[in-house]
Design a protein around this motif. Structure first.
Motif, PDB file in Angstrom:
ATOM      1  N   UNK A 184     -14.740  12.028  -7.378  1.00 39.92           N
ATOM      2  CA  UNK A 184     -12.450  12.139  -7.335  1.00 39.92           C
ATOM      3  C   UNK A 184     -11.771  13.034  -6.333  1.00 39.92           C
ATOM      4  N   UNK A 185     -13.200  14.545  -6.015  1.00 40.43           N
ATOM      5  CA  UNK A 185     -12.188  15.281  -4.781  1.00 40.43           C
ATOM      6  C   UNK A 185     -11.763  14.377  -3.379  1.00 40.43           C
ATOM      7  N   UNK A 186     -12.991  13.366  -2.815  1.00 42.67           N
ATOM      8  CA  UNK A 186     -13.084  12.920  -1.935  1.00 42.67           C
ATOM      9  C   UNK A 186     -12.062  11.929  -1.572  1.00 42.67           C
ATOM     10  N   UNK A 187     -11.390  11.168  -2.949  1.00 44.68           N
ATOM     11  CA  UNK A 187     -10.433  10.338  -3.445  1.00 44.68           C
ATOM     12  C   UNK A 187      -8.180  11.002  -3.216  1.00 44.68           C
ATOM     13  N   UNK A 188      -8.741  12.484  -2.650  1.00 42.27           N
ATOM     14  CA  UNK A 188      -7.482  13.421  -3.505  1.00 42.27           C
ATOM     15  C   UNK A 188      -6.862  12.823  -1.302  1.00 42.27           C
ATOM     16  N   UNK A 189      -7.245  13.246  -0.603  1.00 45.69           N
ATOM     17  CA  UNK A 189      -6.210  13.095   0.625  1.00 45.69           C
ATOM     18  C   UNK A 189      -5.730  11.946   0.340  1.00 45.69           C
ATOM     19  N   UNK A 190      -6.530  11.027  -0.166  1.00 42.77           N
ATOM     20  CA  UNK A 190      -5.142   9.326   0.643  1.00 42.77           C
ATOM     21  C   UNK A 190      -4.016   8.968  -1.043  1.00 42.77           C
ATOM     22  N   UNK A 191      -4.942   9.773  -2.457  1.00 43.41           N
ATOM     23  CA  UNK A 191      -4.169   9.576  -3.536  1.00 43.41           C
ATOM     24  C   UNK A 191      -2.744  10.127  -3.591  1.00 43.41           C
ATOM     25  N   UNK A 192      -2.992  11.128  -3.127  1.00 43.11           N
ATOM     26  CA  UNK A 192      -1.611  12.759  -3.336  1.00 43.11           C
ATOM     27  C   UNK A 192      -0.631  12.163  -2.766  1.00 43.11           C
ATOM     28  N   UNK A 193      -0.591  11.746  -1.024  1.00 46.26           N
ATOM     29  CA  UNK A 193       0.515  11.644  -0.573  1.00 46.26           C
ATOM     30  C   UNK A 193       1.134  10.524  -1.433  1.00 46.26           C
ATOM     31  N   UNK A 194       0.748   9.387  -1.955  1.00 43.86           N
ATOM     32  CA  UNK A 194       1.491   8.471  -2.255  1.00 43.86           C
ATOM     33  C   UNK A 194       1.724   8.355  -3.756  1.00 43.86           C
ATOM     34  N   UNK A 195       0.899   9.416  -4.885  1.00 43.82           N
ATOM     35  CA  UNK A 195       1.446  10.009  -5.891  1.00 43.82           C
ATOM     36  C   UNK A 195       0.429   9.533  -6.365  1.00 43.82           C
ATOM     37  N   UNK A 196      -0.668   8.519  -6.100  1.00 45.67           N
ATOM     38  CA  UNK A 196      -1.834   8.228  -6.904  1.00 45.67           C
ATOM     39  C   UNK A 196      -1.387   6.909  -7.332  1.00 45.67           C
ATOM     40  N   UNK A 197       0.303   6.062  -6.861  1.00 40.19           N
ATOM     41  CA  UNK A 197       0.562   4.764  -6.717  1.00 40.19           C
ATOM     42  C   UNK A 197       0.647   3.920  -6.420  1.00 40.19           C
ATOM     43  N   UNK A 198       0.879   2.704  -6.607  1.00 42.50           N
ATOM     44  CA  UNK A 198       1.004   1.404  -5.606  1.00 42.50           C
ATOM     45  C   UNK A 198       2.586   0.722  -5.790  1.00 42.50           C
ATOM     46  N   UNK A 199       3.044  -0.070  -4.872  1.00 34.77           N
ATOM     47  CA  UNK A 199       4.450  -0.199  -4.728  1.00 34.77           C
ATOM     48  C   UNK A 199       3.718  -2.255  -5.261  1.00 34.77           C
ATOM     49  N   UNK A 200       4.109  -2.530  -6.121  1.00 37.48           N
ATOM     50  CA  UNK A 200       3.563  -4.474  -6.018  1.00 37.48           C
ATOM     51  C   UNK A 200       5.390  -5.586  -6.130  1.00 37.48           C
ATOM     52  N   UNK A 201       6.148  -4.717  -5.671  1.00 34.19           N
ATOM     53  CA  UNK A 201       7.588  -4.878  -5.019  1.00 34.19           C
ATOM     54  C   UNK A 201       8.973  -4.086  -5.091  1.00 34.19           C
ATOM     55  N   UNK A 202       9.663  -4.736  -5.133  1.00 37.93           N
ATOM     56  CA  UNK A 202      11.421  -4.497  -4.922  1.00 37.93           C
ATOM     57  C   UNK A 202      11.505  -3.249  -5.380  1.00 37.93           C
ATOM     58  N   UNK A 203      11.444  -3.248  -6.477  1.00 39.22           N
ATOM     59  CA  UNK A 203      11.210  -2.798  -8.007  1.00 39.22           C
ATOM     60  C   UNK A 203       9.875  -2.145  -8.731  1.00 39.22           C
ATOM     61  N   UNK A 204       8.849  -2.863  -9.325  1.00 33.81           N
ATOM     62  CA  UNK A 204       7.830  -2.828 -10.025  1.00 33.81           C
ATOM     63  C   UNK A 204       6.793  -2.299  -9.212  1.00 33.81           C
TER      64      UNK A 204
END
Length: 508
Positions: free
Chosen positions: A370-390
């Motif tokens: 969980x600590x190791x993943x912090x550097x890349x999850x934080x910049x994107x807020x741990x969110x992924x965009x699936x399309x224009x809206x979703x």
């Protein structure tokens, strides 16, 4: 002028004051409550869209003709999955419709006239939407004449917010879903992701009152139109009522700066452009910072407590350092390639400092991973965009995001890298963190907070909410609301599992 009854059909028409005098507050308060019943009971509703012009008559004729033929060919029998499939089955109704479109939608199709017609002010007005939707009956959806007209009313992308409300209300009439709640309608009508359109109202109170006729929980909420109240009072009462009904998400829509300066900090200003919450809402189930702990509001006894509300929660920590605000182009995802290295570097630095601040007896993270993943999850807020809206939570299977971060990290890119879909996927998810800034807390928590967050602000978890919030201590033990936050390591109820002491936060 005398009428010869032998030559003309005599028809009785009852005209109701559906558009009350806006200057008569008492009349308008009474009539707005009646609008829903008036439109439902009327046999016909005639709407004035404005004078004929710019090819509007021809556009209506073409839409009626094309819509009627498309209905006859079974356009509404084609499942949504077929439309969204990357390689749809080119047979049956879909193939017929494809050939039909190729034949009918040619270069002489009145595209501009239809676009101009669909952008007339009526379609974007809250009261106009109420007149249309609550007049619609279930049988209208299978009528070959009426359905194309209703569909064409909101097909232009510029009217995306009315389109969403119209679509969801259609599901209610189809019997496939319950009527939307007031909160759901407010979110769809006024919150933006990448599309700036929204419903309009000449009287700002109607941004709430105009939705009551569509909402399925109006009676339960008990909100009644009262135009003698100030706009600030209307918005405050609505927000308080929604919170008391368990809608902690309403706090996510209290964003800054506000046009109505008299609003309490925790109350949304529905007249501004409201950004879609970075972490989504409860229904999206992206996070669960407060675990299973339900919301609990506390009555505030104060001679001047009209704009106050008490909410129970837990204080996590105080912000000790803040980074540079991240301000890419929200509306069209114009990634800021020049400033993104600073954003990434500051988060990396805060993570490194976190390792030195964290106490071994009170670890911040559940695991080294969980600590190791912090550097890349934080910049994107741990969110992924699936399309224009979703959007969705960046799960462990989001390998493209991690690879995109690795491509972005060096700070300089070749043309082939810029075109890499993994890099584009990550930068798009980063851009969704619009108006956020990196933060580091005294105990070593790292995350994102609103761009106006300051050193000394407190990170809290409000019970019933899915994300943490940032508050600012004010006078008399009260707190000003700053906004939502992403804090790595506490987004799934980890902090609440430690059973911290409960505190009542009085928001002003």
């Amino acid at each position: 002028m005398p009428i010869d009854s032998s030559k003309h059909e005599i028809r009785l028409v009852k005209i109701l004051p559906c558009s009350p005098d806006s200057s008569d507050k008492e009349e308008k308060s009474e009539q707005v409550q009646m609008m829903k019943r008036i439109y439902q009971d009327a046999s016909h509703v005639i709407v004035w869209l404005g004078p004929s012009g710019e090819g509007s008559d021809f556009a209506l004729d073409v839409m009626n003709q094309v819509g009627r033929e498309a209905c006859e060919m079974g356009i509404f029998d084609i499942p949504r999955s077929t439309w969204l499939a990357a390689s749809p089955d080119h047979s049956g109704a879909y193939a017929k419709l494809q050939r039909f479109v190729e034949e009918k939608i040619s270069l002489d199709h009145p595209f501009e006239a239809i676009a101009r017609l669909s952008t007339r002010p009526y379609w974007s007005r809250v009261t106009g939407l109420l007149k249309l939707l609550d007049k619609v009956k279930e049988e209208d959806w299978v009528d070959p004449i009426k359905r194309p007209k209703m569909q064409s009313a909101f097909t232009n992308p510029i009217n995306s917010r009315p389109t969403n409300t119209f679509r969801d209300h259609r599901r209610y009439h189809d019997g496939s879903s319950p009527r939307d709640t007031l909160f759901q309608l407010l979110r769809r009508a006024y919150c933006v992701s990448s599309l700036p359109s929204g419903l309009l109202a000449s009287n700002p109170r109607d941004r709430i009152y105009g939705m009551l006729g569509l909402a399925g929980d109006t009676d339960q909420l008990g909100i009644r139109p009262d135009y003698f109240q100030s706009c600030e009072a209307v918005y405050t009462d609505a927000a308080r009522t929604l919170l008391q009904q368990g809608h902690t998400d309403v706090l996510l829509f209290s964003q800054f700066p506000k046009k109505h300066s008299g609003l309490p900090t925790w109350v949304p200003d529905w007249t501004i452009t409201i950004q879609e919450p970075c972490g989504g809402c409860v229904v999206d189930a992206s996070f669960s910072a407060s675990g299973e702990t339900p919301i609990h509001s506390v009555p505030i006894e104060s001679s001047n407590g009209v704009g106050l509300i008490g909410l129970d929660g837990a204080q996590v920590d105080r912000i000790s350092q803040v980074g540079t605000p991240w301000l890419p182009g929200i509306l069209y995802h114009e990634h800021d390639w020049l400033r993104s290295p600073t954003y990434i570097t500051e988060i990396q630095s805060f993570c490194d400092q976190s390792d030195r601040l964290a106490q071994p007896a009170q670890p911040i993270y559940k695991s080294p991973k969980q600590r190791e993943e912090a550097v890349w999850r934080i910049p994107c807020g741990d969110m992924d965009r699936l399309g224009p809206i979703e959007r969705t939570r960046a799960r462990d299977t989001c390998a493209d995001l991690l690879e995109g971060y690795k491509l972005l990290k060096p700070g300089f890119w070749s043309l082939s890298q810029v075109r890499d879909h993994r890099l584009n996927s990550y930068t798009t998810s980063m851009d969704d963190m619009f108006k956020r800034r990196p933060i580091l807390s005294a105990q070593g928590y790292v995350g994102l907070a609103p761009s106006h967050a300051e050193v000394g602000d407190v990170i809290v978890i409000i019970y019933g909410a899915i994300v943490p919030f940032v508050l600012r201590e004010s006078a008399e033990g009260r707190f000003e609301f700053v906004g939502e936050a992403y804090v790595h390591g506490i987004m799934d109820g980890e902090y609440v599992e430690k059973c911290p002491p409960t505190k009542t936060f009085i928001l002003c």
